[in-house]
Design a protein around this motif. Structure first.
Motif, short mmCIF file in Angstrom:
data_model
loop_
_atom_site.label_atom_id
_atom_site.label_comp_id
_atom_site.label_asym_id
_atom_site.label_seq_id
_atom_site.Cartn_x
_atom_site.Cartn_y
_atom_site.Cartn_z
N SER A 1 25.46 23.92 -10.22
CA SER A 1 24.09 23.49 -10.54
C SER A 1 23.95 23.29 -12.04
O SER A 1 24.60 23.98 -12.82
CB SER A 1 23.10 24.57 -10.06
OG SER A 1 21.88 24.49 -10.75
N LYS A 2 23.10 22.37 -12.44
CA LYS A 2 22.85 22.14 -13.87
C LYS A 2 21.68 22.98 -14.38
O LYS A 2 21.40 23.01 -15.57
CB LYS A 2 22.59 20.66 -14.13
CG LYS A 2 23.84 19.80 -13.97
CD LYS A 2 23.59 18.37 -14.33
CE LYS A 2 24.87 17.56 -14.19
NZ LYS A 2 24.65 16.13 -14.44
N GLU A 3 21.01 23.67 -13.44
CA GLU A 3 19.86 24.50 -13.81
C GLU A 3 20.30 25.74 -14.60
O GLU A 3 19.64 26.17 -15.53
CB GLU A 3 19.09 24.94 -12.56
CG GLU A 3 18.28 23.82 -11.92
CD GLU A 3 17.25 23.22 -12.86
OE1 GLU A 3 16.35 23.95 -13.31
OE2 GLU A 3 17.37 22.01 -13.17
N PHE B 1 21.56 28.93 -19.81
CA PHE B 1 22.99 28.99 -20.12
C PHE B 1 23.35 30.46 -20.30
O PHE B 1 22.66 31.20 -21.00
CB PHE B 1 23.27 28.21 -21.42
CG PHE B 1 24.66 28.45 -21.96
CD1 PHE B 1 25.74 27.72 -21.48
CD2 PHE B 1 24.90 29.40 -22.93
CE1 PHE B 1 27.03 27.93 -21.97
CE2 PHE B 1 26.18 29.64 -23.43
CZ PHE B 1 27.24 28.89 -22.94
N THR B 2 24.44 30.88 -19.64
CA THR B 2 24.91 32.26 -19.83
C THR B 2 26.42 32.27 -20.08
O THR B 2 27.13 31.38 -19.63
CB THR B 2 24.62 33.15 -18.60
OG1 THR B 2 25.42 32.75 -17.49
CG2 THR B 2 23.15 33.11 -18.21
N LEU B 3 26.86 33.28 -20.80
CA LEU B 3 28.28 33.44 -21.04
C LEU B 3 29.00 33.78 -19.74
O LEU B 3 30.07 33.26 -19.46
CB LEU B 3 28.51 34.54 -22.08
CG LEU B 3 29.96 34.93 -22.38
CD1 LEU B 3 30.72 33.76 -22.99
CD2 LEU B 3 30.03 36.14 -23.30
N ILE B 4 28.39 34.65 -18.93
CA ILE B 4 29.05 35.20 -17.74
C ILE B 4 28.19 35.03 -16.51
O ILE B 4 26.96 35.13 -16.58
CB ILE B 4 29.31 36.72 -17.94
CG1 ILE B 4 29.97 37.00 -19.28
CG2 ILE B 4 30.12 37.31 -16.78
CD1 ILE B 4 29.72 38.41 -19.81
N ILE C 1 16.30 25.64 -23.42
CA ILE C 1 17.47 26.23 -22.76
C ILE C 1 17.45 27.72 -23.07
O ILE C 1 17.55 28.13 -24.23
CB ILE C 1 18.80 25.61 -23.24
CG1 ILE C 1 18.87 24.13 -22.87
CG2 ILE C 1 19.99 26.36 -22.62
CD1 ILE C 1 20.13 23.42 -23.33
N LEU C 2 17.27 28.52 -22.03
CA LEU C 2 17.31 29.97 -22.17
C LEU C 2 18.78 30.40 -22.25
O LEU C 2 19.62 29.86 -21.53
CB LEU C 2 16.68 30.64 -20.96
CG LEU C 2 15.15 30.55 -20.84
CD1 LEU C 2 14.72 30.94 -19.43
CD2 LEU C 2 14.49 31.46 -21.87
N VAL C 3 19.07 31.37 -23.10
CA VAL C 3 20.45 31.85 -23.22
C VAL C 3 20.49 33.37 -23.01
O VAL C 3 19.72 34.11 -23.61
CB VAL C 3 21.05 31.49 -24.60
CG1 VAL C 3 22.47 32.02 -24.72
CG2 VAL C 3 21.03 29.99 -24.82
N ASP C 4 21.40 33.79 -22.13
CA ASP C 4 21.61 35.22 -21.89
C ASP C 4 23.11 35.48 -21.83
O ASP C 4 23.91 34.55 -21.70
CB ASP C 4 20.92 35.65 -20.59
CG ASP C 4 20.56 37.14 -20.59
OD1 ASP C 4 20.88 37.84 -21.57
OD2 ASP C 4 19.95 37.59 -19.61
#
Length: 199
Positions: free
Chosen positions: A49-51, A194-197, A164-167
């Motif tokens: 998914s691109k979400e 966007f998340t690292l993991i 873009i939320l980042v966690d």
């Protein structure tokens, strides 16, 4: 960061063989901070998914990395995935918004892990949210996580913003969804994550 500033792998401490290629010299690419052997232990996540885009699967190597980075306060580890994070986020026109720590947690930990990942990757960001609850999602069942009430408040106008939320990690998606819903209800044009993991 100066070239060759990191001379040993930040994961296993093995000496790093720095080879400056024309490409790295001309593009000012980030110098390596981990050895090839350690690099291969991190398994890329296959996004459907691109979400929500995630870079890596949550395996034993990533579990160890996250423990050392977040709970043993090894802030140097923020540099490990900076090239990959930079590649994903540097070309977007959206506003990058890190998921914040509660102020009490920030005091305990002494650094905000998501902010440090973004700083290391040279990604500008803005804070739009503040966390209002101190308890974490760690140790809760899926049902308990899904039943958690809204734990963010808005601290900055987000009207018509593409965000873009980042966690650092995405597990059940509760944290991202709380943040996303609040931003959309407050007038954001679009919210992706966007998340690292991916857990």
């Amino acid at each position: 960061m100066k070239r060759n500033e990191v001379t040993n792998c930040l994961i296993c401490n093995a000496p790093l063989n720095h080879q400056i290629t024309w490409k790295s010299f001309l593009t000012n690419a980030f110098p390596k901070t981990i050895c090839t052997e350690c690099e291969q232990k991190f398994v890329p996540y296959e996004n459907t998914s691109k979400e929500v885009i995630s870079l890596y699967q949550y395996n034993d190597a990533m579990k160890d990395f996250l423990h050392r980075y977040k709970f043993m306060h090894d802030v140097m580890l923020a540099k490990v995935f900076r090239a990959q994070i930079h590649e994903q986020l540097s070309k977007t026109h959206a506003t990058i918004v890190p998921i914040p720590l509660h102020p009490t947690k920030l005091k305990e930990r002494s650094f905000a892990q998501v902010d440090e990942l973004l700083k290391a990757a040279h990604i500008p960001y803005e804070h739009f949210l503040e966390k209002t609850m101190t308890d974490t999602q760690v140790g809760k069942t899926r049902q308990e996580r899904l039943a958690t009430p809204q734990f963010f408040k808005l601290i900055k106008n987000c009207k018509n913003k593409e965000i873009i939320l980042v966690d650092d990690i995405y597990t059940t998606g509760v944290t991202i969804n709380h943040a996303k819903n609040l931003l959309l209800h407050s007038g954001a044009k679009s919210v992706r994550a966007f998340t690292l993991i991916r857990g």
